[in-house]
Design a protein around this motif. Structure first.
Motif: not given
Length: 362
Positions: A192-200, A223-227, A247-251, A317-325
Motif C-alpha cells: 500500500v503506498y502513497m504516491g503518484g497523481s492522476l488528475n487531482p 507527485e513528490f514521492n515518485i519524482r 493512494v495518489p494525490v487525488d483523494p 519534461p514528464n520525468y517521474g509522472d504516473l503512467l496508467s492504463w
C-alpha cells in the motif's frame, strides 16, 4: 454433567489460538500520524519502521522515527535505516531538469526556497551528513544494525504471505530489496503506498489548499514521492506483488490537518502524545494518513479504480509522472494491476485518526 461440559468447552476454547495480528512494515521518511495510527491499532503488529530519504535525509528520518517511538511508548519497534540517495536521480540532476523544464513545487531534502510565497514554513536546507538536532528532543535509543532492504527481505521470508508494506515516501528501499531478492515482492502480502497523481481537483477553499494545488494544477501526473526516485517507483510498480493499493494525490484534496482537528487529537491523546501532536504544522493534506486508513478501514474508500500503473523514467519534461492504463491498453512490460483510490470519506478518516491516536500509551 453441565459443569463437565462447560469445563470441556473452556478447555477447547483455550486451545484455539487467538487470531494473529496483521503484520506491517512502515517505510517512510519521518514520523507522524500515519505511524501513530498503525502503532495504536490493537489488531496490528508493526514489525519495524524502515527509513528513506525524501522530505528529509535518511539520518534525520531515522532520528525522527526513533524519537517518535519513544514519545508514544513503543521502543520495542525497530527502526532500520535505509537508502540515503535515490537510485539514479540526484540534486544536481534535478537542478538541471528545472533549468530545462521549470521549477518543481517541492523538492524535499533538496529544497532551498519556495518558487512563490507559500503559507507553509520553509524547511532549513541540510546536507545528507549534517548532524541531527530535533526540536522535540533527540532519541536516546539507537537504530537497528541492519540495512532496510535486508530487513524487508528478512521479514517477508520469515512471514511469507503475511507482511503488508505501507510506503509513505520514495520507494528506494523497496526497489533495492526487489533487485537483491527477486522473490521479495511475491513473498509480501501486499503493498500500500502513497504516491503518484492522476488528475487531482481542489476540494477545500482555503489558503493552504490553494497553495498545495500549485503542485498539480499544471502538472496533474506529478507527485513528490515518485519524482524523488522515479526509477525505484518503476521497478516497484513492475514487481510481482500479490496486491497493490495506490493512494495518489487525488483523494487528499478533500483532507487537511486543520487546527481544529489537531486540537481534537491533542484532547484525545495522552499528555506526552498531545504535546507532540500540538507541534504539528497545520494545513497539510493527509496523504500518508489516507494510506494507513484504507488498510485499517477499507470502508473509508468511496471510489476506487483498477489500473495498470508505471512511472516515466525518461529524463524529459514528464520525468517521474504516473503512467496508467486499463487492461486492454497496457503495454505489457511487466506493469502490475493496482487498486487506485480515487476518493475517500474525510469525516470517517478523521474519526479513525482520532480513535487510534487516543489509544496510544493507554
Amino acid at each position: 454433567m453441565t459443569i463437565r461440559w462447560i469445563a470441556a468447552l473452556l478447555m477447547l476454547l483455550a486451545a484455539v489460538p487467538a487470531e494473529a495480528k496483521r503484520k506491517v512494515i512502515i517505510d517512510d521518511e519521518g514520523f507522524g500520524l500515519m505511524h501513530m495510527m498503525l502503532l495504536a491499532d490493537p489488531d496490528v503488529e508493526v514489525l519495524g519502521i524502515t527509513t528513506v530519504s525524501g522530505n528529509v535525509w535518511v539520518n534525520r528520518a531515522t532520528a525522527q522515527a526513533l524519537r517518535g517511538l519513544e514519545i508514544v511508548g513503543r521502543r520495542d519497534v525497530p527502526v532500520v535505516p535505509g537508502a540515503t540517495y535515490p537510485l539514479v536521480n540526484s540534486e544536481a540532476a534535478t537542478e538541471r531538469w528545472e533549468a530545462l523544464y521549470g521549477k518543481l513545487t517541492w523538492k524535499g531534502a533538496w529544497m532551498k526556497a519556495w518558487a512563490e510565497p507559500t503559507v507553509q514554513s520553509t524547511p532549513p536546507y541540510r546536507r545528507p551528513d549534517d548532524p541531527v538536532d530535533l526540536p522535540w528532543g533527540n532519541p536516546t535509543t539507537k537504530p537497528a544494525d541492519e540495512i532496510a532492504a535486508n530487513f524487508l527481505i528478512r521479514m517477508v521470508r520469515r512471514y511469507p504471505g503475511e507482511v503488508t508494506i505501507i510506503e509513505g515516501g520514495p520507494m528506494t528501499n523497496l526497489a533495492l530489496a526487489q533487485r537483491l531478492d527477486p522473490a521479495f515482492a511475491g513473498l509480501a502480502r501486499e503493498l500500500v503506498y502513497m504516491g503518484g497523481s492522476l488528475n487531482p481537483q481542489r476540494v477545500r477553499d482555503d489558503r493552504s489548499a490553494r497553495d498545495f494545488a500549485r503542485e498539480f494544477v499544471n502538472t496533474p501526473r506529478r507527485e513528490f514521492n515518485i519524482r524523488f526516485d522515479p526509477e525505484a517507483a518503476s521497478i516497484v510498480s513492475r514487481s510481482p506483488w500479490r496486491a497493490i493499493t495506490v493512494v495518489p494525490v487525488d483523494p487528499s484534496t478533500a483532507t487537511q490537518l486543520t487546527r481544529a482537528l489537531r486540537d481534537r487529537l491533542a484532547v484525545a491523546a495522552t499528555p506526552e502524545v498531545a504535546r507532540f501532536v500540538a507541534r504539528m504544522e497545520p494545513g497539510f493534506p493527509m496523504w500518508d494518513e489516507i494510506a494507513a486508513a484504507v488498510w485499517l478501514d477499507p470502508g473509508v474508500v468511496t471510489a476506487r479504480e483498477r489500473l495498470y500503473v508505471d512511472y516515466d523514467t525518461m529524463f524529459g519534461p514528464n520525468y517521474g509522472d504516473l503512467l496508467s492504463w486499463h487492461a486492454a491498453y497496457r503495454p505489457g512490460l511487466g506493469e502490475q494491476p493496482a487498486a487506485v483510490v480515487r476518493a475517500i470519506d474525510p469525516a470517517r478518516l478523521e474519526a479513525l485518526i482520532e480513535r487510534e491516536v487516543g489509544r496510544l500509551g493507554r
